[in-house]
Design a protein around this motif. Structure first.
Motif, mmCIF file in Angstrom:
data_model
loop_
_atom_site.group_PDB
_atom_site.id
_atom_site.type_symbol
_atom_site.label_atom_id
_atom_site.label_comp_id
_atom_site.label_asym_id
_atom_site.label_seq_id
_atom_site.Cartn_x
_atom_site.Cartn_y
_atom_site.Cartn_z
ATOM 1 N N ALA A 239 0.830 -1.205 0.000
ATOM 2 C CA ALA A 239 0.000 0.000 0.000
ATOM 3 C C ALA A 239 0.865 1.255 0.000
ATOM 4 C CB ALA A 239 -0.946 -0.001 1.203
ATOM 5 N N GLY A 240 1.931 1.226 0.776
ATOM 6 C CA GLY A 240 2.841 2.356 0.820
ATOM 7 C C GLY A 240 3.519 2.588 -0.511
ATOM 8 N N ALA A 241 3.873 1.500 -1.195
ATOM 9 C CA ALA A 241 4.497 1.623 -2.519
ATOM 10 C C ALA A 241 3.531 2.269 -3.497
ATOM 11 C CB ALA A 241 4.925 0.243 -3.019
ATOM 12 N N VAL A 242 2.293 1.811 -3.505
ATOM 13 C CA VAL A 242 1.300 2.354 -4.440
ATOM 14 C C VAL A 242 1.074 3.835 -4.190
ATOM 15 C CG1 VAL A 242 -1.152 2.304 -5.056
ATOM 16 C CG2 VAL A 242 0.146 0.163 -4.901
ATOM 17 N N ASN A 243 0.926 4.226 -2.935
ATOM 18 C CA ASN A 243 0.637 5.632 -2.654
ATOM 19 C C ASN A 243 1.826 6.543 -2.928
ATOM 20 O OD1 ASN A 243 -2.105 5.453 -1.958
ATOM 21 N ND2 ASN A 243 -1.585 4.654 0.058
ATOM 22 N N ARG A 244 3.022 6.033 -2.789
ATOM 23 C CA ARG A 244 4.189 6.815 -3.202
ATOM 24 C C ARG A 244 4.231 6.949 -4.721
ATOM 25 N NH1 ARG A 244 4.858 5.071 1.623
ATOM 26 N NH2 ARG A 244 6.325 6.004 3.117
ATOM 27 N N LEU A 245 3.854 5.884 -5.407
ATOM 28 C CA LEU A 245 3.830 5.945 -6.867
ATOM 29 C C LEU A 245 2.689 6.822 -7.381
ATOM 30 C CD1 LEU A 245 4.701 2.249 -7.774
ATOM 31 C CD2 LEU A 245 6.158 4.267 -8.053
ATOM 32 N N VAL A 246 1.629 6.957 -6.605
ATOM 33 C CA VAL A 246 0.570 7.911 -6.959
ATOM 34 C C VAL A 246 1.155 9.314 -7.057
ATOM 35 C CG1 VAL A 246 -1.497 9.079 -6.082
ATOM 36 C CG2 VAL A 246 -1.388 6.575 -6.096
ATOM 37 N N GLU A 247 1.928 9.713 -6.051
ATOM 38 C CA GLU A 247 2.603 11.014 -6.095
ATOM 39 C C GLU A 247 3.570 11.082 -7.265
ATOM 40 O OE1 GLU A 247 2.779 12.514 -1.431
ATOM 41 O OE2 GLU A 247 4.608 11.919 -2.465
#
Length: 226
Positions: A147-155
């Motif tokens: 989840a943390g990876a996805v949300n960093r990639l969102v940015e």
């Protein structure tokens, strides 16, 4: 006829009654102040998240992954959905709206890390994201969870879409480009449904953004500096 559709038609009747007089000034032309590029996601209510109920104010474009990139004859250009209001209605502000838990970013992450395949139409859309997100995948911290990876990639994706607009010869230098992330998963501080400014004209350092734009300083927040 599906009950869900007939219910929508009834809601449209309510909308039509409420909006009778709101089209008087925009029936023949539009001059929206902002073009907002959002992700196609049923949880992200595009006009609603801006509190907008006035026709002609926000030109909305939506697709999976809030992309501004379109591929034509193997060349990448600014999507016509985004460029149209800049070119034809005098719009001078573009806002790229990512959101927490983005399915398109998740699917792109899976494709890049696990080789997960999608149907052709989805694969085409993800293929427009992959070359922009792949360097971000390489930069992710080793200890970050999925989840943390996805949300960093969102940015990271918002940053890349902003960058593409700024680098395009088709977008005038006086057009301001802003990147934001819409949070309904309690990832950022603040309330569910708030937008967080992560990028202004290519600047991603929160302190620099606050200094340059103190009027939005309280809404500037990033998960990741890369």
């Amino acid at each position: 006829m599906q009950e869900s559709f007939t219910a929508l038609l009834q809601q449209n009747a309510d909308h039509a009654r409420e909006f009778q007089d709101r089209f008087d000034d925009v029936q023949d032309a539009q001059r929206p102040d902002v073009v907002s590029v959002c992700c196609s996601d049923s949880r992200v209510l595009h006009d609603h998240l801006w509190g907008n109920d006035q026709p002609g104010t926000v030109f909305t474009a939506s697709n999976i992954g809030n992309r501004v990139v379109q591929r034509i004859d193997d060349a990448e250009v600014v999507s016509g959905d985004v460029l149209y209001p800049i070119e034809h209605t005098g719009t001078e502000t573009v806002v790229v709206v990512g959101h927490t838990g983005c399915g398109a970013v998740t699917a792109t992450y899976d494709a890049l890390t696990d080789g997960v395949e999608e149907p052709p139409g989805i694969e085409h859309c993800l293929g427009l994201l992959e070359p922009y997100l792949e360097p971000g995948v390489e930069l992710l911290p080793d200890d970050v969870d999925r989840a943390g990876a996805v949300n960093r990639l969102v940015e990271y994706n918002v940053d890349r879409q902003v960058e593409f607009l700024l680098d395009s010869d088709n977008v005038a230098d006086d057009v301001q480009v802003v990147g934001v992330v819409y949070d309904f998963q309690d990832v950022y501080s603040g309330r569910r449904g708030e937008l967080h400014v992560v990028n202004v004209d290519g600047e991603t350092d929160p302190d620099a953004i606050r200094d340059a734009h103190p009027d939005v300083g309280g809404r500037v927040e990033r998960l990741w500096s890369h």
